[in-house]
Design an enzyme around this catalytic site. Structure first.
Site, short mmCIF file in Angstrom:
data_model
loop_
_atom_site.label_atom_id
_atom_site.label_comp_id
_atom_site.label_asym_id
_atom_site.label_seq_id
_atom_site.Cartn_x
_atom_site.Cartn_y
_atom_site.Cartn_z
N LYS A 193 0.84 -1.21 0.00
CA LYS A 193 0.00 0.00 0.00
C LYS A 193 0.87 1.25 0.00
O LYS A 193 0.66 2.16 -0.80
CB LYS A 193 -0.89 -0.02 1.26
CG LYS A 193 -1.52 1.32 1.58
CD LYS A 193 -2.45 1.25 2.78
CE LYS A 193 -1.82 1.47 4.12
NZ LYS A 193 -1.50 2.88 4.45
N ASN A 194 1.82 1.30 0.92
CA ASN A 194 2.56 2.55 1.11
C ASN A 194 3.63 2.80 0.04
O ASN A 194 4.23 3.87 0.00
CB ASN A 194 3.17 2.61 2.52
CG ASN A 194 2.09 2.77 3.57
OD1 ASN A 194 0.94 3.07 3.24
ND2 ASN A 194 2.43 2.55 4.84
N CYS B 170 -5.46 12.11 13.16
CA CYS B 170 -6.22 10.88 13.03
C CYS B 170 -6.04 10.09 14.31
O CYS B 170 -5.42 10.57 15.26
CB CYS B 170 -5.79 10.08 11.80
SG CYS B 170 -4.19 9.32 11.99
N ARG C 226 -0.30 14.23 13.53
CA ARG C 226 0.22 14.06 12.16
C ARG C 226 0.22 15.35 11.33
O ARG C 226 -0.46 15.45 10.30
CB ARG C 226 -0.54 12.94 11.45
CG ARG C 226 -0.46 11.64 12.21
CD ARG C 226 -1.08 10.49 11.48
NE ARG C 226 -0.27 10.01 10.38
CZ ARG C 226 -0.64 9.01 9.58
NH1 ARG C 226 -1.78 8.42 9.75
NH2 ARG C 226 0.16 8.62 8.61
N ASP D 264 4.29 0.39 12.23
CA ASP D 264 3.15 -0.31 11.63
C ASP D 264 3.08 -1.78 12.05
O ASP D 264 2.13 -2.48 11.68
CB ASP D 264 3.22 -0.22 10.09
CG ASP D 264 2.93 1.20 9.60
OD1 ASP D 264 2.43 2.02 10.38
OD2 ASP D 264 3.24 1.48 8.42
N ARG E 105 -8.82 -0.77 4.27
CA ARG E 105 -7.98 0.31 3.76
C ARG E 105 -6.59 -0.21 3.42
O ARG E 105 -5.94 0.31 2.52
CB ARG E 105 -7.84 1.42 4.82
CG ARG E 105 -9.02 2.34 4.91
CD ARG E 105 -8.64 3.54 5.77
NE ARG E 105 -7.28 3.91 5.50
CZ ARG E 105 -6.35 4.16 6.43
NH1 ARG E 105 -6.65 4.14 7.70
NH2 ARG E 105 -5.13 4.47 6.09
N1 EPU Z 1 5.65 14.61 11.32
C1 EPU Z 1 5.70 15.93 11.65
N2 EPU Z 1 5.63 16.87 10.65
C2 EPU Z 1 5.53 16.50 9.34
C3 EPU Z 1 5.46 15.15 9.01
C4 EPU Z 1 5.53 14.21 10.02
O1 EPU Z 1 5.79 16.29 12.83
O2 EPU Z 1 5.47 17.40 8.49
C5 EPU Z 1 5.70 13.59 12.39
C6 EPU Z 1 4.42 12.74 12.46
O3 EPU Z 1 3.41 13.38 13.19
C7 EPU Z 1 4.93 11.47 13.10
C8 EPU Z 1 6.36 11.35 12.53
O4 EPU Z 1 6.69 12.64 12.05
O5 EPU Z 1 4.98 11.62 14.48
C9 EPU Z 1 6.52 10.36 11.40
O6 EPU Z 1 5.50 10.55 10.45
P1 EPU Z 1 5.66 10.32 8.90
O7 EPU Z 1 5.45 11.59 8.19
O8 EPU Z 1 6.90 9.55 8.61
O9 EPU Z 1 4.40 9.38 8.60
P2 EPU Z 1 3.54 9.42 7.28
O10 EPU Z 1 4.42 9.71 6.13
O11 EPU Z 1 2.33 10.26 7.48
C10 EPU Z 1 3.87 6.91 6.62
C11 EPU Z 1 2.97 5.74 6.38
C12 EPU Z 1 2.38 5.27 7.71
C13 EPU Z 1 3.55 4.89 8.63
C14 EPU Z 1 4.49 6.09 8.80
C15 EPU Z 1 5.73 5.78 9.63
C16 EPU Z 1 2.17 6.10 4.14
C17 EPU Z 1 1.05 6.46 3.23
N3 EPU Z 1 1.92 6.12 5.46
O12 EPU Z 1 3.04 7.92 7.20
O13 EPU Z 1 1.59 4.13 7.46
O14 EPU Z 1 3.05 4.51 9.90
O15 EPU Z 1 4.93 6.54 7.51
O16 EPU Z 1 6.43 4.72 9.08
O17 EPU Z 1 3.27 5.83 3.69
C18 EPU Z 1 -0.13 2.58 7.86
O18 EPU Z 1 0.15 2.06 6.76
O19 EPU Z 1 -0.91 2.04 8.69
C19 EPU Z 1 0.46 3.87 8.20
C20 EPU Z 1 -0.03 4.66 9.15
#
Ligand code: EPU
Length: 417
Positions: A22-23, A116, A121, A304, A396
């Site tokens: 998915k990701n 969420c 996030r 995850d 999802r």
């Molecule tokens: N964060 C910030 N500011 C930002 C971006 C992130 O503070 O601008 C913080 C977030 O709040 C969090 C941390 O940084 O505490 C890491 O978040 P990240 O941005 O890496 O997560 P994401 O990109 O939103 C992806 C996956 C998630 C997975 C995370 C961590 C996708 C579509 N989603 O989310 O997948 O948990 O990386 O590996 O790639 C899932 O598949 O169930 C899922 C939640």
């Protein structure tokens, strides 16, 4: 909403084939916006989030066709720069169109994803990076508005190695004027997969998979035919199921190299895992050893997989400490696991799990994808019947999870409600 009913306690055996990730698929589908012409993507998983991305691409003016796990996306007709609230609220990963839209159309208006179930996030790092590349950024009426005639490369240091943030910056930088360097970049296999696709489209990228990614902008990109990498979290979920209740479970079509931290932790907990190039085998051992765990960005133990690992620890021999460092609120499965008899105490970002002899089936519900997966695992190993409500979250991110478990011998079925 559908629910899944499980009679726990059967031993799982046989082969399970892992679907596309998915990701990895979500950013790769979004990357179709970067070029004219028809892209073909194979091994795309059948998931609600993929359907949401398809609807978003169509809304933006792309032509999308799919047949089974093959998608064709042609963004030649891209004519809309807005990702509306109704689509973004269904899936946070819609933010992945921000970088490509600004790069391609010079403009994007994307509904600000809210918090969420697992945390606030924010997307501040995505926005700061685009700002450093010359975009004007405004937040108005719940929308991010970004514009730039042409983005310019820049030096970007990420305070946190954000996964979708790194992906958005990469997709913005490939068509920017000049060089972009992303420091403290995310190193997940999904980043490497996206870089591979962008490079096949003609992008100039080095360093993906390390914490420094350098990108030299090009003037245009061309379409591709690619296959999505296997889902490491789905593979890890089945691996954990095999340890909980397996009688020789073979996980096929996976990339064990993406799961080193998970395999290592399961082995510390007593699992006997055989690893081949694209296949793993596991079976239940008599006792699960209590094992501490801290989630970390890749190559650390993935957040995850934390909920699934907690199910193991809830019936392990002794006490284990599980620390969640990536998201601030990713323990929503705990209250449901406790209703099944688990002994877990939360203090801040740490859960203290005291292993119990067994879990008991119960009606449960979770408001997050991986939490829901952990409840399926708990149901498979529990005594009696478990009903997992609100299956929407599972759909999802897991392709036909109940069918895959049923084919391994589990007594599990979906009830339409
Ligand atoms: N964060 C910030 N500011 C930002 C971006 C992130 O503070 O601008 C913080 C977030 O709040 C969090 C941390 O940084 O505490 C890491 O978040 P990240 O941005 O890496 O997560 P994401 O990109 O939103 C992806 C996956 C998630 C997975 C995370 C961590 C996708 C579509 N989603 O989310 O997948 O948990 O990386 O590996 O790639 C899932 O598949 O169930 C899922 C939640």
């Amino acid at each position: 909403m559908d629910r899944i009913i499980i009679q726990g306690g059967t031993r799982l055996s046989g082969d399970v084939k892992i679907s596309g990730a998915k990701n990895a698929a979500l950013p790769i589908l979004a990357s179709a916006l970067l070029a004219d012409g028809a892209n073909t993507y194979q091994n795309v998983p059948c998931l609600k989030d993929i359907e949401s991305m398809k609807q978003l691409m169509i809304h933006l003016g792309a032509r999308v066709e799919n047949n089974d796990d093959t998608y064709q996306i042609d963004a030649t007709g891209l004519n809309n720069f807005e990702a509306p609230y109704d689509l973004v609220r269904k899936m946070r990963a819609s933010i992945l169109v921000l970088g490509p839209l600004v790069a391609r159309l010079g403009r994007a208006r994307v509904s600000l994803p809210g918090g969420c179930a697992i945390g606030a996030r924010p997307i501040n790092l995505h926005l700061e990076a685009l700002g450093r590349m010359g975009a004007d950024i405004d937040i108005r009426h719940g929308y991010v508005e970004a514009s730039a005639d042409r983005l310019t490369g820049g030096e970007i240091y990420l305070d946190i190695p954000t996964v979708t943030g790194t992906e958005n910056i990469m997709m913005a930088a490939v068509l920017a004027d000049g060089n972009t360097v992303i420091r403290n970049a995310a190193r997940e296999p999904e980043i490497v997969a996206l870089a591979d696709v962008l490079k096949q489209m003609g992008a100039n990228i080095v360093g993906e998979g390390t914490s420094v990614i350098s990108i030299k902008g090009v003037s245009s990109l061309t379409p591709v035919l690619v296959s999505i990498i296997p889902d490491r979290i789905e593979a890890g979920t089945f691996l954990t199921a095999g340890f909980l209740t397996g009688d020789n479970l073979n996980i096929t079509g996976c990339q064990p190299g993406h799961l080193s931290a998970v395999i290592d932790k399961l082995r510390q907990a007593g699992a006997v895992i055989e690893v081949h190039s694209d296949k793993m085998s596991i079976k239940r051992t008599e006792k699960i050893k209590s094992t501490d765990l801290t989630t970390m960005p890749y190559p650390g133990f993935p957040t995850d997989m934390q909920a699934q690992f907690m199910v193991l620890m809830s019936i392990a021999d002794g006490m284990s400490i599980i620390s969640e460092t990536v998201f601030e609120n990713r323990f929503i499965h705990v209250s449901e696991l406790k209703r099944m008899g688990a002994d877990i105490e939360i203090s801040g970002n740490t859960a203290m799990v005291r292993g119990v002899d067994y879990l008991s089936g119960a009606p449960v519900m979770a408001t997050d994808l991986r939490a829901s997966a952990s409840l399926i695992l708990a149901g498979l190993v529990a005594r009696g019947e478990t009903v997992v409500n609100r299956v929407y979250h599972l759909d999802r991110g897991y392709d036909a999870i109940e069918k895959k478990f049923a084919a391994l011998g589990a007594k599990i079925f979906r009830e339409k409600v």
